[in-house]
Design a protein around this motif. Structure first.
Motif, PDB file in Angstrom:
ATOM      1  N   MET A 147       0.817  -1.211   0.000  1.00  0.00           N
ATOM      2  CA  MET A 147       0.000   0.000   0.000  1.00  0.00           C
ATOM      3  C   MET A 147       0.852   1.263   0.000  1.00  0.00           C
ATOM      4  N   VAL A 148       1.943   1.253   0.747  1.00  0.00           N
ATOM      5  CA  VAL A 148       2.817   2.427   0.794  1.00  0.00           C
ATOM      6  C   VAL A 148       3.426   2.704  -0.574  1.00  0.00           C
ATOM      7  N   ALA A 149       3.839   1.658  -1.292  1.00  0.00           N
ATOM      8  CA  ALA A 149       4.390   1.843  -2.634  1.00  0.00           C
ATOM      9  C   ALA A 149       3.371   2.518  -3.533  1.00  0.00           C
ATOM     10  N   ARG A 150       2.120   2.065  -3.471  1.00  0.00           N
ATOM     11  CA  ARG A 150       1.048   2.661  -4.257  1.00  0.00           C
ATOM     12  C   ARG A 150       0.815   4.119  -3.878  1.00  0.00           C
ATOM     13  N   ASP A 151       0.713   4.393  -2.567  1.00  0.00           N
ATOM     14  CA  ASP A 151       0.397   5.748  -2.121  1.00  0.00           C
ATOM     15  C   ASP A 151       1.553   6.715  -2.341  1.00  0.00           C
ATOM     16  N   ALA A 152       2.788   6.201  -2.329  1.00  0.00           N
ATOM     17  CA  ALA A 152       3.947   7.049  -2.607  1.00  0.00           C
ATOM     18  C   ALA A 152       3.938   7.494  -4.063  1.00  0.00           C
ATOM     19  N   VAL A 153       3.604   6.575  -4.958  1.00  0.00           N
ATOM     20  CA  VAL A 153       3.501   6.908  -6.387  1.00  0.00           C
ATOM     21  C   VAL A 153       2.387   7.921  -6.614  1.00  0.00           C
ATOM     22  N   ARG A 154       1.255   7.702  -5.964  1.00  0.00           N
ATOM     23  CA  ARG A 154       0.129   8.619  -6.127  1.00  0.00           C
ATOM     24  C   ARG A 154       0.464  10.012  -5.597  1.00  0.00           C
ATOM     25  N   ALA A 155       1.234  10.069  -4.524  1.00  0.00           N
ATOM     26  CA  ALA A 155       1.565  11.349  -3.896  1.00  0.00           C
ATOM     27  C   ALA A 155       2.361  12.266  -4.816  1.00  0.00           C
ATOM     28  N   ILE A 156       3.072  11.678  -5.786  1.00  0.00           N
ATOM     29  CA  ILE A 156       3.846  12.510  -6.717  1.00  0.00           C
ATOM     30  C   ILE A 156       3.172  12.606  -8.085  1.00  0.00           C
ATOM     31  N   GLY A 157       1.876  12.303  -8.104  1.00  0.00           N
ATOM     32  CA  GLY A 157       1.107  12.487  -9.328  1.00  0.00           C
ATOM     33  C   GLY A 157       0.963  11.281 -10.206  1.00  0.00           C
ATOM     34  N   GLY A 158       1.391  10.114  -9.720  1.00  0.00           N
ATOM     35  CA  GLY A 158       1.272   8.888 -10.500  1.00  0.00           C
ATOM     36  C   GLY A 158      -0.102   8.260 -10.369  1.00  0.00           C
ATOM     37  N   PRO A 159      -0.317   7.104 -10.988  1.00  0.00           N
ATOM     38  CA  PRO A 159      -1.633   6.446 -10.942  1.00  0.00           C
ATOM     39  C   PRO A 159      -1.928   5.841  -9.576  1.00  0.00           C
ATOM     40  N   TRP A 160      -3.192   5.589  -9.333  1.00  0.00           N
ATOM     41  CA  TRP A 160      -3.657   4.906  -8.123  1.00  0.00           C
ATOM     42  C   TRP A 160      -4.231   3.573  -8.549  1.00  0.00           C
ATOM     43  N   TRP A 161      -4.052   2.557  -7.734  1.00  0.00           N
ATOM     44  CA  TRP A 161      -4.674   1.269  -8.023  1.00  0.00           C
ATOM     45  C   TRP A 161      -5.168   0.648  -6.718  1.00  0.00           C
ATOM     46  N   SER A 162      -6.178  -0.161  -6.828  1.00  0.00           N
ATOM     47  CA  SER A 162      -6.725  -0.862  -5.675  1.00  0.00           C
ATOM     48  C   SER A 162      -5.809  -2.029  -5.330  1.00  0.00           C
ATOM     49  N   VAL A 163      -5.260  -2.036  -4.126  1.00  0.00           N
ATOM     50  CA  VAL A 163      -4.308  -3.071  -3.714  1.00  0.00           C
ATOM     51  C   VAL A 163      -5.045  -4.235  -3.056  1.00  0.00           C
ATOM     52  N   PRO A 164      -5.025  -5.413  -3.661  1.00  0.00           N
ATOM     53  CA  PRO A 164      -5.592  -6.591  -3.001  1.00  0.00           C
ATOM     54  C   PRO A 164      -4.786  -6.899  -1.738  1.00  0.00           C
ATOM     55  N   LEU A 165      -5.455  -7.206  -0.649  1.00  0.00           N
ATOM     56  CA  LEU A 165      -4.799  -7.388   0.641  1.00  0.00           C
ATOM     57  C   LEU A 165      -5.036  -8.790   1.202  1.00  0.00           C
ATOM     58  N   GLY A 166      -4.241  -9.154   2.178  1.00  0.00           N
ATOM     59  CA  GLY A 166      -4.355 -10.459   2.815  1.00  0.00           C
ATOM     60  C   GLY A 166      -3.053 -11.230   2.844  1.00  0.00           C
ATOM     61  N   ARG A 167      -1.943 -10.579   2.487  1.00  0.00           N
ATOM     62  CA  ARG A 167      -0.633 -11.238   2.555  1.00  0.00           C
ATOM     63  C   ARG A 167      -0.232 -11.430   4.011  1.00  0.00           C
ATOM     64  N   ARG A 168       0.576 -12.455   4.243  1.00  0.00           N
ATOM     65  CA  ARG A 168       1.175 -12.640   5.556  1.00  0.00           C
ATOM     66  C   ARG A 168       2.677 -12.465   5.429  1.00  0.00           C
ATOM     67  N   ASP A 169       3.310 -12.228   6.566  1.00  0.00           N
ATOM     68  CA  ASP A 169       4.739 -11.923   6.581  1.00  0.00           C
ATOM     69  C   ASP A 169       5.597 -13.175   6.685  1.00  0.00           C
ATOM     70  N   GLY A 170       6.693 -13.187   5.937  1.00  0.00           N
ATOM     71  CA  GLY A 170       7.651 -14.271   6.019  1.00  0.00           C
ATOM     72  C   GLY A 170       8.552 -14.132   7.233  1.00  0.00           C
ATOM     73  N   ARG A 171       9.151 -15.228   7.628  1.00  0.00           N
ATOM     74  CA  ARG A 171      10.048 -15.223   8.783  1.00  0.00           C
ATOM     75  C   ARG A 171      11.511 -15.363   8.381  1.00  0.00           C
ATOM     76  N   ILE A 172      11.746 -15.506   7.076  1.00  0.00           N
ATOM     77  CA  ILE A 172      13.111 -15.766   6.595  1.00  0.00           C
ATOM     78  C   ILE A 172      13.570 -14.659   5.661  1.00  0.00           C
ATOM     79  N   SER A 173      14.802 -14.210   5.828  1.00  0.00           N
ATOM     80  CA  SER A 173      15.392 -13.209   4.946  1.00  0.00           C
ATOM     81  C   SER A 173      16.880 -13.496   4.848  1.00  0.00           C
TER      82      SER A 173
END
Length: 322
Positions: free
Chosen positions: A126-152
């Protein structure tokens, strides 16, 4: 000219109109529903507080989401910290990422409103989307429901390279369920952001080891870059989309068509019929479809190898597993 433009668009649709299907998931924009009221508003307001003060953050936050999804999928693993400096964010390509504080601020606001509900992976999308929109880029509806990984793991970071040709890039994207159109469309994110002389010096001073420059670059563009970068300069910054770096628009494709692609991965879009056709179509149409195309490809990117159901967790803090 109008007939020529229309013909180009018809051909383009026929060539690139078929998308590679991504496995369906439970992701949906209304996933959190009553679990966390005004989630979209909270994310947007906090993101804008940072990006409107420092617009250059938009490029880094968008890049962060891309880098997350290309390693272990969109699971927020790019956000995890490691005391041993062996996590994804510690890899060389990710050392220049900025904006982690934005993700943390959004997550803190959401935890205050609805503890333990919204995943960091969803926050990043969502932040990636809203950051793009904040500088005049397009907006898109972000499907949600991801869970976080424990490995990096730093050893697993294998991102598309700025030095890759189009054949390699097509395979990189296909491996993630993304097609040729997604490749060229998402390359358009280079309309914002900066790089450095370190990544282009070889292209402009010694491309084949004979003191030459890459013939895929316009000689006038090479001369302009040499004025910015000496042969031993590895720090000076360069605009990725010369002339339009602060605006999210289709100008990047004009630069590529004029042989002003900063990276090999930009210039090589002219080497493939499908990617070249998209570039030329955006040029002659003034970018008529880029906003929608970018939105569609970002939704697809956000579904790459996600964790749902009982997999993963909902992190309390994005930099650490629970």
């Amino acid at each position: 000219m109008a007939i020529k433009n229309l013909l180009a668009l018809v051909v383009f649709v026929s060539v690139l109109g078929v998308s590679v299907a991504i496995s369906s998931s439970i992701l949906k924009p209304e996933y959190y529903g009553s679990k966390c009221a005004d989630i979209e508003g909270i994310v947007r307001r906090v993101t804008e507080q940072y990006v409107l003060r420092k617009p250059s953050l938009a490029a880094s936050l968008l890049r962060m989401h891309f880098h997350d999804c290309f390693v272990r999928g969109c699971d927020g693993s790019i956000l995890l910290k490691s005391a041993n400096k062996d996590a994804e964010r510690d890899s060389f390509p990710n050392l220049t990422l900025r904006g982690f504080e934005v993700i943390d601020a959004v997550k803190t606001a959401l935890e205050k409103k609805c503890p333990g509900v919204v995943s960091c992976a969803d926050v990043l999308a969502m932040v990636a989307r809203d950051a793009v929109r904040a500088i005049g880029g397009p907006w898109w509806s972000v499907p949600l429901g991801r869970r976080d990984g424990r490995i990096s793991r730093i050893a697993e970071v294998n991102l598309p390279s700025p030095f890759s040709n189009v054949t390699i890039l097509k395979k990189n994207f296909a491996d993630k369920g993304l097609n040729v159109k997604d490749l060229v469309v998402l390359s358009g994110a280079h309309t914002i952001g900066i790089s450095s002389c370190a990544l282009v010096n070889a292209r402009i001073y010694n491309f084949t080891g004979k003191g030459d420059f890459d013939p895929a670059m316009s000689p006038s563009y090479v001369r302009a870059l040499k004025k910015r970068c000496s042969p031993i300069d590895f720090k000076t910054t360069l605009d990725m989309d010369p002339g339009s770096v602060k605006t999210f628009d289709s100008h990047y494709f004009n630069a590529v068509a004029q042989k002003k692609g900063l990276f090999i991965s930009d210039s090589t879009l002219l080497d493939d019929f499908q990617t070249n056709l998209y570039v030329q179509t955006q040029v002659i149409s003034g970018g008529f479809s880029f906003g929608k195309d970018f939105s569609d490809s970002m939704v697809k990117l956000g579904k790459v190898e996600i964790l749902t159901g009982q997999k993963g967790e909902i992190r309390k803090r994005c930099g650490f597993v629970n």
